[in-house]
Design a protein around this motif. Sequence first.
Motif, PDB file in Angstrom:
ATOM      1  N   GLN A  98      -1.130 -13.602  12.860  1.00  0.00           N
ATOM      2  CA  GLN A  98      -2.336 -12.792  13.047  1.00  0.00           C
ATOM      3  C   GLN A  98      -2.266 -11.601  12.098  1.00  0.00           C
ATOM      4  OE1 GLN A  98      -5.522 -11.765  13.545  1.00  0.00           O
ATOM      5  NE2 GLN A  98      -5.386 -12.531  15.650  1.00  0.00           N
ATOM      6  N   SER A  99      -3.229 -11.518  11.172  1.00  0.00           N
ATOM      7  CA  SER A  99      -3.155 -10.467  10.154  1.00  0.00           C
ATOM      8  C   SER A  99      -4.208  -9.387  10.331  1.00  0.00           C
ATOM      9  CB  SER A  99      -3.319 -11.085   8.757  1.00  0.00           C
ATOM     10  OG  SER A  99      -4.622 -11.630   8.600  1.00  0.00           O
ATOM     11  N   ALA A 100      -5.077  -9.494  11.326  1.00  0.00           N
ATOM     12  CA  ALA A 100      -6.180  -8.546  11.456  1.00  0.00           C
ATOM     13  C   ALA A 100      -5.874  -7.456  12.475  1.00  0.00           C
ATOM     14  CB  ALA A 100      -7.456  -9.287  11.863  1.00  0.00           C
ATOM     15  N   PHE A 101      -6.263  -6.220  12.136  1.00  0.00           N
ATOM     16  CA  PHE A 101      -6.259  -5.086  13.056  1.00  0.00           C
ATOM     17  C   PHE A 101      -4.868  -4.706  13.562  1.00  0.00           C
ATOM     18  CE2 PHE A 101     -10.379  -7.359  13.885  1.00  0.00           C
ATOM     19  CZ  PHE A 101     -11.116  -6.560  13.032  1.00  0.00           C
ATOM     20  N   ILE A 102      -3.830  -5.057  12.832  1.00  0.00           N
ATOM     21  CA  ILE A 102      -2.468  -4.655  13.174  1.00  0.00           C
ATOM     22  C   ILE A 102      -1.969  -3.744  12.056  1.00  0.00           C
ATOM     23  CG2 ILE A 102      -0.147  -5.407  13.764  1.00  0.00           C
ATOM     24  CD1 ILE A 102      -2.244  -6.408  15.700  1.00  0.00           C
ATOM     25  N   LYS A 103      -1.484  -2.570  12.422  1.00  0.00           N
ATOM     26  CA  LYS A 103      -1.034  -1.603  11.422  1.00  0.00           C
ATOM     27  C   LYS A 103       0.074  -2.208  10.567  1.00  0.00           C
ATOM     28  CE  LYS A 103       0.656   3.135  10.915  1.00  0.00           C
ATOM     29  NZ  LYS A 103       1.086   4.361  11.616  1.00  0.00           N
ATOM     30  N   GLY A 104      -0.073  -2.061   9.244  1.00  0.00           N
ATOM     31  CA  GLY A 104       0.912  -2.586   8.322  1.00  0.00           C
ATOM     32  C   GLY A 104       0.619  -3.998   7.846  1.00  0.00           C
ATOM     33  N   ARG A 105      -0.432  -4.625   8.403  1.00  0.00           N
ATOM     34  CA  ARG A 105      -0.798  -5.978   7.974  1.00  0.00           C
ATOM     35  C   ARG A 105      -2.163  -5.940   7.297  1.00  0.00           C
ATOM     36  NH1 ARG A 105       0.878  -9.715  13.253  1.00  0.00           N
ATOM     37  NH2 ARG A 105       2.792  -8.568  13.769  1.00  0.00           N
ATOM     38  N   LEU A 106      -2.361  -6.835   6.362  1.00  0.00           N
ATOM     39  CA  LEU A 106      -3.616  -6.899   5.620  1.00  0.00           C
ATOM     40  C   LEU A 106      -4.296  -8.238   5.859  1.00  0.00           C
ATOM     41  CD1 LEU A 106      -2.440  -5.427   2.186  1.00  0.00           C
ATOM     42  CD2 LEU A 106      -3.666  -4.225   4.012  1.00  0.00           C
ATOM     43  N   LEU A 183      -3.182 -20.028  11.127  1.00  0.00           N
ATOM     44  CA  LEU A 183      -3.422 -18.677  10.649  1.00  0.00           C
ATOM     45  C   LEU A 183      -4.527 -18.078  11.506  1.00  0.00           C
ATOM     46  CD1 LEU A 183      -3.505 -19.239   6.768  1.00  0.00           C
ATOM     47  CD2 LEU A 183      -1.648 -18.197   8.073  1.00  0.00           C
ATOM     48  N   LEU A 184      -4.404 -16.786  11.828  1.00  0.00           N
ATOM     49  CA  LEU A 184      -5.375 -16.120  12.690  1.00  0.00           C
ATOM     50  C   LEU A 184      -6.003 -14.945  11.960  1.00  0.00           C
ATOM     51  CD1 LEU A 184      -3.143 -16.096  15.883  1.00  0.00           C
ATOM     52  CD2 LEU A 184      -5.145 -17.536  15.535  1.00  0.00           C
ATOM     53  N   PHE A 185      -7.315 -14.840  12.087  1.00  0.00           N
ATOM     54  CA  PHE A 185      -8.059 -13.730  11.509  1.00  0.00           C
ATOM     55  C   PHE A 185      -8.938 -13.164  12.621  1.00  0.00           C
ATOM     56  CE2 PHE A 185      -7.334 -17.094   8.535  1.00  0.00           C
ATOM     57  CZ  PHE A 185      -6.999 -16.517   7.328  1.00  0.00           C
TER      58      PHE A 185
END
Length: 271
Positions: A98-106, A183-185
């Motif tokens: 999961q790459s969305a809305f997590i600090k440090g991830r794009l 993959l999660l967005f």
Amino acid sequence: MAPLKSLGPDGLPPTFFQNYWDMVKDDLYFLVSDFINTGHIPRELNRTYICLIPKVSAPESVDQFRPISLCNIAIKIITKVVADRLHGALDHIIAPSQSAFIKGRLISDNILVAHEMFHYIKKQKQGKEKFLVLKLDMRKAYDRLEIFILCSQALTAIIRHAESDGNLHGIRVRHRGDPITHLLFADDCLLFARVNLQEINCLKDCLDLYCKATGQSVNLQKSSFTYSPNTHDRFKRWFLRILKVQYGDGPSKYWGLPMDFGVSKKFVLMR
């Protein structure tokens, strides 16, 4: 908060609390503290107006509206406190898929990975290995909470369990690379699998379990299959009957970026 933000059932806008803070701050402080300590919210305070914003010009069903919750200011403050506390722990709770809305991830990280996966799959024009991508769209209805970022961790756990049991294998782009199963967005999801009956049935079982456990629901009309070119049409028709999901050539765009970048990815990403 904007001073005149939409009113909740209490009829008090944020500007009331801002202008009369000296009078209400102690009561509000004790209310929030009581929730933090007990986890209890008074029923009357938790009442919410649901405003349905149409997504299309002539909506005919509930799923063609976007629900907006108009909460009391006190509930918004409590929600903000909980969100701030979760913020520091999400990176340890939520899987890297999961790459969305997590600090440090794009979000762009997973977009690039998704592009490489689609490129690899579309190159499989010959050979025994056949692959598929299932693009899921989660149904958004007025009676479901928008907590997919946390719910998605349940989907990750279910898929990992199926992978450890040998029922899902994902797709390995490089021989020394790890296989990618999903993959999660935010509330969108891409599932990767091999074209065989065992894996498609496993995907169905995983989704059924996930929806039953979390209360989420898959929007079959907006979900789609994409297959490698060496996949025979009979498999596509077969899997269509199992999951009731249509198949096509894959999305032309994903999160606003084209899936076919052409010669230069840098040019597209910097626009």
